[in-house]
Design a protein around this motif. Structure first.
Motif, short mmCIF file in Angstrom:
data_model
loop_
_atom_site.label_atom_id
_atom_site.label_comp_id
_atom_site.label_asym_id
_atom_site.label_seq_id
_atom_site.Cartn_x
_atom_site.Cartn_y
_atom_site.Cartn_z
N GLY A 51 0.82 -1.20 0.00
CA GLY A 51 0.00 0.00 0.00
C GLY A 51 0.86 1.25 0.00
N LYS A 52 0.19 2.39 0.00
CA LYS A 52 0.88 3.68 0.02
C LYS A 52 1.00 4.15 1.46
CE LYS A 52 -0.97 5.23 -4.43
NZ LYS A 52 -1.76 6.28 -5.11
N ASP A 53 2.17 4.02 2.03
CA ASP A 53 2.42 4.65 3.31
C ASP A 53 3.54 5.65 3.08
OD1 ASP A 53 4.39 2.82 2.87
OD2 ASP A 53 4.18 1.77 4.76
N ASN A 54 4.57 5.63 3.86
CA ASN A 54 5.76 6.42 3.52
C ASN A 54 6.76 5.51 2.81
OD1 ASN A 54 6.44 4.84 5.68
ND2 ASN A 54 7.54 6.43 6.79
N PHE A 55 6.24 4.53 2.09
CA PHE A 55 7.05 3.50 1.45
C PHE A 55 8.06 4.12 0.48
CE2 PHE A 55 7.16 -0.10 -1.80
CZ PHE A 55 8.07 -0.83 -1.07
N ALA A 56 7.61 5.09 -0.31
CA ALA A 56 8.51 5.68 -1.30
C ALA A 56 9.70 6.35 -0.62
CB ALA A 56 7.75 6.69 -2.17
N ASP A 57 9.44 7.04 0.47
CA ASP A 57 10.53 7.68 1.20
C ASP A 57 11.50 6.65 1.75
OD1 ASP A 57 9.59 10.24 0.75
OD2 ASP A 57 8.41 10.28 2.59
N ARG A 58 10.97 5.52 2.23
CA ARG A 58 11.83 4.48 2.79
C ARG A 58 12.67 3.82 1.70
NH1 ARG A 58 9.12 0.35 4.75
NH2 ARG A 58 6.98 1.02 4.45
N VAL A 59 12.10 3.65 0.51
CA VAL A 59 12.87 3.07 -0.60
C VAL A 59 14.00 4.00 -0.99
CG1 VAL A 59 12.78 2.42 -3.03
CG2 VAL A 59 10.98 1.65 -1.48
N VAL A 60 13.70 5.29 -1.08
CA VAL A 60 14.75 6.26 -1.40
C VAL A 60 15.86 6.19 -0.36
CG1 VAL A 60 15.27 8.72 -1.54
CG2 VAL A 60 13.26 7.81 -2.71
N HIS A 61 15.48 6.11 0.90
CA HIS A 61 16.47 6.03 1.98
C HIS A 61 17.31 4.75 1.85
CE1 HIS A 61 18.26 6.57 5.92
NE2 HIS A 61 17.89 5.35 6.24
N GLU A 62 16.66 3.64 1.50
CA GLU A 62 17.39 2.38 1.33
C GLU A 62 18.43 2.50 0.21
OE1 GLU A 62 14.44 -1.25 2.56
OE2 GLU A 62 14.01 -0.22 0.70
N VAL A 63 18.04 3.12 -0.90
CA VAL A 63 18.97 3.29 -2.01
C VAL A 63 20.15 4.16 -1.58
CG1 VAL A 63 19.26 4.29 -4.32
CG2 VAL A 63 17.22 2.92 -3.80
N GLU A 64 19.84 5.24 -0.90
CA GLU A 64 20.93 6.12 -0.41
C GLU A 64 21.87 5.35 0.51
OE1 GLU A 64 19.66 10.62 0.06
OE2 GLU A 64 18.20 9.32 1.04
N GLU A 65 21.31 4.54 1.41
CA GLU A 65 22.13 3.79 2.36
C GLU A 65 22.99 2.76 1.64
OE1 GLU A 65 22.42 3.83 5.96
OE2 GLU A 65 21.81 5.86 5.39
N LEU A 66 22.42 2.09 0.64
CA LEU A 66 23.19 1.08 -0.10
C LEU A 66 24.39 1.71 -0.79
CD1 LEU A 66 20.57 -1.29 -1.78
CD2 LEU A 66 22.47 -1.98 -0.31
N PHE A 67 24.16 2.84 -1.46
CA PHE A 67 25.27 3.48 -2.16
C PHE A 67 26.26 4.11 -1.18
CE2 PHE A 67 22.60 3.25 -6.02
CZ PHE A 67 23.56 2.79 -6.91
N ALA A 68 25.75 4.60 -0.06
CA ALA A 68 26.65 5.18 0.94
C ALA A 68 27.57 4.13 1.55
CB ALA A 68 25.85 5.88 2.03
N SER A 69 27.03 2.94 1.77
CA SER A 69 27.82 1.89 2.43
C SER A 69 28.63 1.04 1.46
CB SER A 69 26.89 0.98 3.25
OG SER A 69 25.94 0.33 2.41
N LYS A 70 28.14 0.85 0.23
CA LYS A 70 28.81 -0.06 -0.71
C LYS A 70 29.22 0.60 -2.02
CE LYS A 70 27.96 -3.53 2.08
NZ LYS A 70 26.89 -4.49 1.80
N GLY A 71 28.71 1.81 -2.27
CA GLY A 71 28.98 2.45 -3.57
C GLY A 71 30.42 2.83 -3.79
N GLY A 72 31.20 2.94 -2.73
CA GLY A 72 32.60 3.30 -2.88
C GLY A 72 33.51 2.14 -3.22
N THR A 73 32.96 0.92 -3.24
CA THR A 73 33.77 -0.25 -3.63
C THR A 73 34.01 -0.24 -5.13
OG1 THR A 73 31.78 -1.63 -3.86
CG2 THR A 73 32.89 -1.63 -1.71
N LEU A 74 35.02 -0.94 -5.57
CA LEU A 74 35.40 -0.92 -6.98
C LEU A 74 34.49 -1.78 -7.84
CD1 LEU A 74 39.30 -1.09 -6.77
CD2 LEU A 74 37.90 0.90 -7.43
N TYR A 75 33.99 -1.17 -8.91
CA TYR A 75 33.28 -1.94 -9.93
C TYR A 75 34.30 -2.67 -10.81
CZ TYR A 75 30.62 -3.00 -14.13
OH TYR A 75 30.05 -3.64 -15.20
N ASP A 76 35.34 -1.94 -11.19
CA ASP A 76 36.49 -2.49 -11.92
C ASP A 76 37.68 -1.58 -11.58
OD1 ASP A 76 36.35 -0.20 -13.50
OD2 ASP A 76 35.64 -1.23 -15.29
#
Length: 464
Positions: free
Chosen positions: A276-301
């Protein structure tokens, strides 16, 4: 016959909030329980509907209780109200739980009445109440993705849920739908979010379990089930009561302590199955930010980080005026690498295929529509397709892409390539793949992740 009432009475007398209840309890040892046919249905299918366990008068009284409870003020230290948002952007009540300590009638109904007796009969053992919740599913209320309840119940191993239908429950207002006979297989297709992945769901025939007021549905916590959004003009209030074996002890208070600590503000459940529609969209955005903040600095290549690769890919998609869903899919096409903590800084990177595209797509599927999740699921095989369909494409691949191609299955045959490209979202996956190939240049200027957050929010799934 398993019991549910007498073993609990001494324990209940020691709880201050049950004083005064026991004197009003009417113990009925000859109460009709399940028929042999109903018990066999439960054993074989993992769920059973028992009609008319409660009379119309009973349901009217319980319905009045739910009306009263729904009006309780928000109080995070006692009961727990959870809300969603309707089409007009207004908050509406989705669920209330932890009501038993504050409502004597509900305590008697759930701990001393016929419901625990039916559950004990189904389970073949004495039971304690583990948790209780009211799901209102008002008109326009959201559905729940396919899941099993067991991943949310960390404290117990043997558990079962009774659903009491307060309102008429039909397909159009979001009745429960079960997959029969899969309850003895343990956890099936479990994702990071605690739900069943879309690949496993494809092989699951769901059966609608429509109910009338007063019906009781008993189901195993390992029975796969789902419910759709309420598209009718009628509410679909259901009372869910989960019980555990008395052999494991009384764990209800521990469950709610754990839940309060584990849930972020605004979350509905310990597993992410609510659509359903709760504050789900905000939480998804936060999850994406957290993923890139914690793992985005690792090397792709050796040239770029995971964050740089994602931003370069999305920037290329934007420059070619790709639709917003495809830009988001391109940005998140390698989210599986982040979830798996899979990166070029590890010595075993690319030594085996961890199916990052499947892991990522399953995670995305719980948050975004298929235009995002399915194109991500297909983007690895898009490389296999392009090697077969475009002469000279293989030669353009980076050394890392050539190595990963081999562990991912190698080049498609002509027949495989022809079959693959006819799938829905395959063309989009090819576009992602081509941007992916060009997004590996050190020092390339791109918009920041913050630039893409409104697009991510706009694409978040909002209905079943």
């Amino acid at each position: 016959m398993a019991r549910a009432m007498r073993p609990t009475l001494p324990w209940l007398r020691n709880l201050p909030w049950t004083r005064g209840i026991l004197s009003r309890v009417s113990y009925t040892p000859t109460l009709r329980l399940m028929t042999l046919e109903q018990k066999m249905h439960y054993e074989l299918n993992g769920w059973v509907r028992v009609p008319a366990v409660f009379s119309r008068e009973d349901v009217t009284s319980i319905s009045a209780w739910l009306d009263d409870i729904s009006k309780w003020p928000e109080d995070s230290k006692r009961w727990m109200h959870h809300f969603e948002v309707d089409e007009a952007g207004q908050r509406m009540l989705a669920r209330t739980e932890n009501v038993v300590p504050y409502h004597p009638g509900m305590a008697q109904l759930t701990m001393l009445g016929r419901i625990p007796m039916y559950v004990a009969d189904a389970m073949g053992r004495d039971v304690f109440l583990y948790k209780e919740k009211i799901n209102y599913k008002l008109s326009g209320g959201g559905g729940y993705a396919p899941h099993q309840d067991a991943p949310a119940y960390k404290q117990v191993h043997v558990h079962c849920t009774a659903l009491l239908s307060i309102d008429e429950s039909r397909r159009d207002n979001g009745c429960l739908e079960f997959v029969s006979g899969r309850h003895k297989e343990g956890l099936i297709g479990l994702t990071h979010d605690g739900i069943i992945d879309s690949e496993a769901c494809c092989a699951m025939p769901f059966t609608a379990c429509e109910t009338d007021p007063g019906d009781l549905v008993i189901f195993s916590s390992y029975a796969p089930h789902r419910s759709r959004s309420n598209t009718s003009g009628r509410p679909r209030r259901l009372l869910y009561l989960t019980y555990n074996s008395q052999e494991e002890g009384y764990l209800r208070d521990e469950y709610y302590r754990h839940k309060r600590e584990a849930l972020k503000e605004g979350s509905l459940s310990l597993i992410k199955h609510f659509q359903g529609k709760d504050n789900f969209a905000d939480r998804v955005v936060h999850e994406v930010e957290e993923l890139f903040a914690s793992k985005g600095g690792t090397l792709y290549d050796p040239q770029v980080t995971q964050m740089e690769h994602a931003l370069q890919s999305a920037s290329l998609a934007e420059k070619e005026d790709a639709e917003e869903s495809l830009v988001v899919a391109t940005l998140l096409h390698d989210v599986g690498h982040l979830l798996l903590d899979e990166h070029a800084g590890k010595t075993d990177f690319l030594a085996e295929d961890l199916s990052h595209e499947t892991v990522g797509a399953s995670w995305l599927d719980a948050r975004f529509p298929p235009e995002v999740s399915e194109s991500v699921r297909l983007h690895v095989n898009a490389k296999r397709y392009l090697c077969a369909a475009r002469p000279g494409y293989w030669e353009t691949l980076s050394p890392a892409s050539k190595r990963s191609l081999e562990v991912q299955g190698g080049v498609f045959s002509e027949q495989q390539a022809g079959d693959w490209i006819r799938q829905p979202h395959a063309e989009a996956a090819v576009r992602i793949r081509l941007w992916d190939d060009r997004a590996k240049t050190a020092g390339t200027q791109t918009p920041s992740l913050h630039h893409y957050l409104p697009k991510i929010r706009a694409q978040v799934r909002t209905s079943a």
